[in-house]
Design an enzyme around this catalytic site. Structure first.
Site, PDB file in Angstrom:
ATOM      1  N   GLU A 157      11.955  -3.159 -15.761  1.00 42.81           N
ATOM      2  CA  GLU A 157      12.472  -3.159 -14.390  1.00 42.81           C
ATOM      3  C   GLU A 157      11.988  -1.890 -13.712  1.00 42.81           C
ATOM      4  O   GLU A 157      12.221  -0.789 -14.204  1.00 42.81           O
ATOM      5  CB  GLU A 157      13.992  -3.277 -14.392  1.00 42.81           C
ATOM      6  CG  GLU A 157      14.459  -4.640 -14.885  1.00 42.81           C
ATOM      7  CD  GLU A 157      13.729  -5.799 -14.196  1.00 42.81           C
ATOM      8  OE1 GLU A 157      13.659  -5.825 -12.963  1.00 42.81           O
ATOM      9  OE2 GLU A 157      13.208  -6.683 -14.910  1.00 42.81           O
ATOM     10  N   CYS A 167      16.834   2.245  -6.770  1.00 46.60           N
ATOM     11  CA  CYS A 167      15.683   1.345  -6.674  1.00 46.60           C
ATOM     12  C   CYS A 167      15.905   0.354  -5.548  1.00 46.60           C
ATOM     13  O   CYS A 167      14.971  -0.171  -4.976  1.00 46.60           O
ATOM     14  CB  CYS A 167      15.486   0.622  -7.996  1.00 46.60           C
ATOM     15  SG  CYS A 167      16.983  -0.207  -8.529  1.00 46.60           S
TER      16      CYS A 167
HETATM   17  P1  NAD Z   1      10.503   7.242 -14.885  1.00 47.17           P
HETATM   18  O1  NAD Z   1       9.579   6.093 -14.950  1.00 47.17           O
HETATM   19  O2  NAD Z   1       9.933   8.565 -14.581  1.00 47.17           O
HETATM   20  O3  NAD Z   1      11.287   7.400 -16.271  1.00 47.17           O
HETATM   21  C1  NAD Z   1      12.044   6.338 -16.825  1.00 47.17           C
HETATM   22  C2  NAD Z   1      12.186   6.572 -18.317  1.00 47.17           C
HETATM   23  O4  NAD Z   1      10.911   6.452 -18.931  1.00 47.17           O
HETATM   24  C3  NAD Z   1      12.703   7.965 -18.682  1.00 47.17           C
HETATM   25  O5  NAD Z   1      13.583   7.856 -19.769  1.00 47.17           O
HETATM   26  C4  NAD Z   1      11.433   8.682 -19.089  1.00 47.17           C
HETATM   27  O6  NAD Z   1      11.657   9.750 -19.960  1.00 47.17           O
HETATM   28  C5  NAD Z   1      10.680   7.572 -19.787  1.00 47.17           C
HETATM   29  N1  NAD Z   1       9.237   7.748 -19.920  1.00 47.17           N
HETATM   30  C6  NAD Z   1       8.412   8.455 -19.131  1.00 47.17           C
HETATM   31  N2  NAD Z   1       7.135   8.344 -19.589  1.00 47.17           N
HETATM   32  C7  NAD Z   1       7.175   7.540 -20.683  1.00 47.17           C
HETATM   33  C8  NAD Z   1       6.201   7.031 -21.584  1.00 47.17           C
HETATM   34  N3  NAD Z   1       4.918   7.317 -21.455  1.00 47.17           N
HETATM   35  N4  NAD Z   1       6.612   6.234 -22.606  1.00 47.17           N
HETATM   36  C9  NAD Z   1       7.913   5.901 -22.743  1.00 47.17           C
HETATM   37  N5  NAD Z   1       8.878   6.364 -21.920  1.00 47.17           N
HETATM   38  C10 NAD Z   1       8.518   7.164 -20.895  1.00 47.17           C
HETATM   39  O7  NAD Z   1      11.646   6.845 -13.822  1.00 47.17           O
HETATM   40  P2  NAD Z   1      12.880   7.720 -13.354  1.00 47.17           P
HETATM   41  O8  NAD Z   1      12.394   8.814 -12.475  1.00 47.17           O
HETATM   42  O9  NAD Z   1      13.750   8.047 -14.495  1.00 47.17           O
HETATM   43  O10 NAD Z   1      13.690   6.654 -12.477  1.00 47.17           O
HETATM   44  C11 NAD Z   1      13.355   6.353 -11.159  1.00 47.17           C
HETATM   45  C12 NAD Z   1      12.544   5.076 -11.072  1.00 47.17           C
HETATM   46  O11 NAD Z   1      13.258   4.017 -11.695  1.00 47.17           O
HETATM   47  C13 NAD Z   1      12.301   4.621  -9.654  1.00 47.17           C
HETATM   48  O12 NAD Z   1      10.986   4.149  -9.543  1.00 47.17           O
HETATM   49  C14 NAD Z   1      13.293   3.495  -9.460  1.00 47.17           C
HETATM   50  O13 NAD Z   1      12.933   2.560  -8.466  1.00 47.17           O
HETATM   51  C15 NAD Z   1      13.294   2.891 -10.817  1.00 47.17           C
HETATM   52  N6  NAD Z   1      14.511   2.113 -11.080  1.00 47.17           N
HETATM   53  C16 NAD Z   1      14.404   0.757 -11.120  1.00 47.17           C
HETATM   54  C17 NAD Z   1      15.541  -0.002 -11.319  1.00 47.17           C
HETATM   55  C18 NAD Z   1      15.454  -1.503 -11.377  1.00 47.17           C
HETATM   56  O14 NAD Z   1      16.418  -2.135 -11.795  1.00 47.17           O
HETATM   57  N7  NAD Z   1      14.346  -2.096 -10.988  1.00 47.17           N
HETATM   58  C19 NAD Z   1      16.779   0.618 -11.477  1.00 47.17           C
HETATM   59  C20 NAD Z   1      16.844   2.006 -11.444  1.00 47.17           C
HETATM   60  C21 NAD Z   1      15.695   2.744 -11.233  1.00 47.17           C
END
Ligand code: NAD
Length: 539
Positions: A300, A334
Site C-alpha cells: 500500500e 496518504c
Molecule cells: P517509507 O516508504 O519511507 O517507509 C515505509 C517503511 O519502509 C519504513 O518502515 C521504512 O523503514 C521501510 N523501508 C525503507 N526502505 C526500505 C527497503 N529498502 N526495504 C524494506 N523496507 C524499507 O514511507 P514513510 O515515510 O514511512 O510513510 C509515508 C508514505 O507512506 C507516504 O508515501 C504515504 O502516502 C504512504 N502511506 C500509504 C498508506 C496506504 O494505505 N496507501 C498509508 C499510510 C502511508
C-alpha cells in the site's frame, strides 16, 4: 535457537457481539481533557527508555541504536532502540520459522482471543497510547485518538474475520463427497509499516498476519519504533508466544532488504511510499537460491488525492472538508487532500473561504492539542519546503508558505495554500506529504473528473456536488480505491470503508475489509470420497 512456548497463556475470549467501530473520545469534556493531560504527564516520565530487539521471545541489544525523538521538540528522546542489521535477519527468520510450526496449528479461536485480549488492554489504556503518539509522531489529541481507535478496530475486526474465514464452505458439495475449502497460513511474513499511522497500520498488518496463523518479522519505521515496542508489550501481556512476532527495528536499506530478499520469507506486508514499495516489489520478485515459492507482496503506497468542488455544492461543507482533509495531521496522511479541483463559478469565493478558514488554524505543540502539529523530521520538512518554493513559482500563494520559527527547533510548517495551479504542475502531480494544498480551476464536471484522474496515483478522492447524476458518474468514473461523495477524503473507518488504492497507490488490499485476510492465506481444497469403497477417478 528460539524456544517456542505454546500459547497456553492466552485467555480464551469470544467476540462481544457484532463488530462496532470504537467510539471517538470527546476531549471537549473537561474530565476527559484532564485525564488526557494526566496521560501526557505519565508518559513524559517514561520517555527516553531503551527497548530491546525481541527475537524468539528473547530480548537482545545491539551496538547500533535508533533514537526516536519528539518532532515538536527534537531534543526530547522518546525511545532508544536497538538497530537490527542484516545479520539479525537470519536469526529472526529461524525464530519465526520455528514458531510457525506450533502457531500455524494453534486453533483460530485461540489466535483470535489474542487479538481480542490485546484490544481490551489497549481500550483500558487508550489515553496513554494517545500520549505516546503525541510525543513520537506529533499527533494532536484527536488524531492520536483516531489512530488508537483504528488499532482497536483492526484487532476486533480481524479476530471476527478470522473466525468467519474458518467457516468457509465450497459453493458445491458433490454427491458422495465431502468437499472442504480451507484457508491456511502462508508462512513467515515481513511486516514493514510507515510512521504516519504508527499504531493502527503497524498493528493492523501484524495482527492480520498472525491471526491467520503466520508468524512475522516486524520492522517498524525508524521514526516510530516506540509505539511499536509498546504494542509488542501489549501482545505479550495478551499471551503472545515467543517467535510469533519478532520485533526488529532497523534500517530499511540493510535489515529491510535482507528480510525481503530472504528465501524463506513467504510474504511482505508493506505500507509506505511509492518508491520503497516498488523497490520491495522488485526485490521480492527475484527468485533466490533455495526459495520454493513466489513471494506474495501486499503493497500500500502513496497518494495524490483530490477533492472536486462543483458550483452546485454545499460550499460550507466543501470548505470544511477540504481544509480538514488537507491539514489534519499536517497533511501527512496518504489520504490527505492535496488538490482541490474547483468549478469556475465558485472558484474565487472558494479560494477566499479556504484562506479565511486556514487563517484560524493554530500551529503548535500537539501536546496542547493545537490544530496542526509538526511534520515528522528534518528531511520531511526540507522536502516539503522545497515543494512550497516550486509551488510559489507554479501558482499564487494564498496562505502560509514557510516554516514556523520556534525555540524548540520543532519541525513546524505553516498550512500552505497555493491557487491557480495547472493540472500538470509539479505540486499537482507529486506526493508532498505535508500541509500543502494546490487549488486548480476547471470548467464543469467532465473537466473536473479528467483532472481528478490525471495522476499516476488512485488512493482517495472526494466530490462535493448537489447533482445526483454527477455523483453517479463519479462513482463509476472517478478512479480511486476510496471515493467519498459529499464528504472529506480522509477518515476511513474499519469495516465501512475498506482501504487501499489503485495504480501507483498500491495493490488495493482493502485493509479493514472482508477480503483482507485472504491475502495472508492460501486456499486449500480437500475432497473426500464418502462410502466404504472409494473409487479411483481420473484427473
Ligand atoms: P517509507 O516508504 O519511507 O517507509 C515505509 C517503511 O519502509 C519504513 O518502515 C521504512 O523503514 C521501510 N523501508 C525503507 N526502505 C526500505 C527497503 N529498502 N526495504 C524494506 N523496507 C524499507 O514511507 P514513510 O515515510 O514511512 O510513510 C509515508 C508514505 O507512506 C507516504 O508515501 C504515504 O502516502 C504512504 N502511506 C500509504 C498508506 C496506504 O494505505 N496507501 C498509508 C499510510 C502511508
Amino acid at each position: 535457537m528460539a524456544t517456542v512456548t505454546l500459547p497456553t497463556e492466552i485467555q480464551p475470549r469470544s467476540p462481544k457481539g457484532e463488530f462496532r467501530n470504537e467510539p471517538f473520545t470527546n476531549f471537549k469534556d473537561h474530565e476527559t481533557a484532564r485525564q488526557m493531560k494526566a496521560a501526557l504527564e505519565h508518559v513524559a516520565s517514561h520517555l527516553g527508555h531503551e527497548y530491546d530487539l525481541i527475537i524468539g521471545g528473547h530480548r537482545l541489544r545491539t551496538e547500533g541504536k535508533i533514537k526516536s525523538v519528539n518532532p515538536a521538540r527534537p531534543s526530547q528522546v522518546v525511545g532508544v532502540h536497538q538497530k537490527a542489521g542484516a545479520e539479525h535477519a537470519e536469526k529472526a527468520m529461524q525464530a519465526a520459522l520455528e514458531a510457525f510450526e506450533s502457531w500455524s496449528r494453534t486453533s483460530v479461536e485461540t489466535r483470535a482471543s489474542l487479538l481480542l485480549n490485546a484490544a481490551e488492554i489497549i481500550r483500558k489504556r487508550k489515553l496513554e497510547f494517545c500520549a505516546w503518539l503525541t510525543y513520537e509522531v506529533g499527533k494532536n489529541w484527536v488524531e492520536a485518538d483516531a489512530d488508537v481507535g483504528e488499532t482497536i478496530d483492526f484487532l476486533e475486526f480481524y479476530a471476527r474475520e478470522a473466525l468467519r474465514l474458518t467457516k468457509s464452505e465450497t459453493p458445491i458439495q458433490l454427491p458422495g463427497e465431502h468437499d472442504q475449502l480451507m484457508y491456511i497460513p502462508l508462512g513467515v511474513g515481513a511486516v514493514i509499516p510507515p510512521w504516519n499511522f504508527p499504531f493502527a497500520i503497524m498493528a493492523g498488518m501484524t495482527v492480520a498476519s498472525i491471526v491467520t496463523g503466520n508468524t512475522v518479522i516486524l520492522k517498524p519505521s525508524s521514526d516510530s519504533p516506540t509505539i511499536a515496542a509498546k504494542f509488542i508489550e501489549v501482545l505479550e501481556e495478551a499471551g503472545l508466544p515467543g517467535g510469533v512476532v519478532n520485533f526488529c527495528p532497523g534500517s530499511g536499506a540493510s535489515f529491510g532488504n535482507a528480510v525481503v530478499e530472504h528465501p524463506r520469507t513467504r510474504f511482505i506486508a508493506f505500507t509506505g511510499s511509492r518508491d520503497v514499495g516498488l523497490e520491495i516489489h522488485e526485490r521480492a520478485a527475484k527468485h533466490r537460491k533455495g526459495q520454493i515459492w513466489i513471494k506474495r507482496t501486499i503493497l500500500e503506497m502513496g497518494g495524490k488525492d483530490s477533492t472536486v468542488v462543483m458550483a452546485d455544492s454545499d460550499l460550507d461543507a466543501a470548505v470544511d472538508g477540504v481544509v480538514a482533509a488537507a491539514f489534519g495531521f499536517s497533511g501527512q496522511k496518504c489520504s490527505a487532500c492535496s488538490r482541490a479541483i474547483v468549478d469556475a463559478p465558485v472558484y474565487d469565493v472558494f479560494v477566499e473561504r479556504v484562506r479565511e478558514k486556514v487563517a484560524t488554524l493554530v500551529v503548535g505543540d500537539p501536546a496542547v492539542n493545537s490544530n496542526m502539529g509538526p511534520v515528522i523530521n528534518k528531511a520531511a520538512m526540507d522536502s516539503i519546503l522545497k515543494y512550497i518554493e516550486i509551488g510559489k513559482k507554479e501558482g499564487r500563494l494564498v496562505a502560509g508558505g514557510k516554516a514556523v520559527e520556534n525555540r524548540d527547533g520543532g519541525f513546524f510548517i505553516e498550512p500552505t495554500v497555493i491557487a491557480d495551479i495547472s493540472p500538470n504542475a509539479v505540486i499537482a502531480q507529486e506526493e508532498i506529504f505535508g500541509p500543502v494544498l494546490a487549488i486548480i480551476k476547471v470548467n464543469g464536471f467532465q473537466e473536473a473528473l479528467g483532472v481528478a484522474n490525471n495522476t499516476e496515483y488512485g488512493l482517495t478522492g472526494a466530490i462535493y456536488t448537489g447533482s445526483r447524476e454527477a455523483l453517479d458518474i463519479a462513482s463509476r468514473d472517478y478512479h480511486v480505491g476510496n471515493l467519498y461523495l459529499n464528504r472529506k477524503c480522509t477518515g476511513a473507518m474499519v469495516g465501512a470503508h475498506p482501504f487501499g488504492g489503485f495504480n501507483m497507490s498500491g495493490t488495493d488490499s482493502k485493509a479493514g475489509g472482508p477480503d483482507y485476510l485472504l491475502l495472508f492465506t492460501q486456499a486449500k481444497s480437500v475432497a473426500e470420497k464418502l462410502g466404504s469403497a472409494p473409487s479411483r477417478v481420473g484427473i
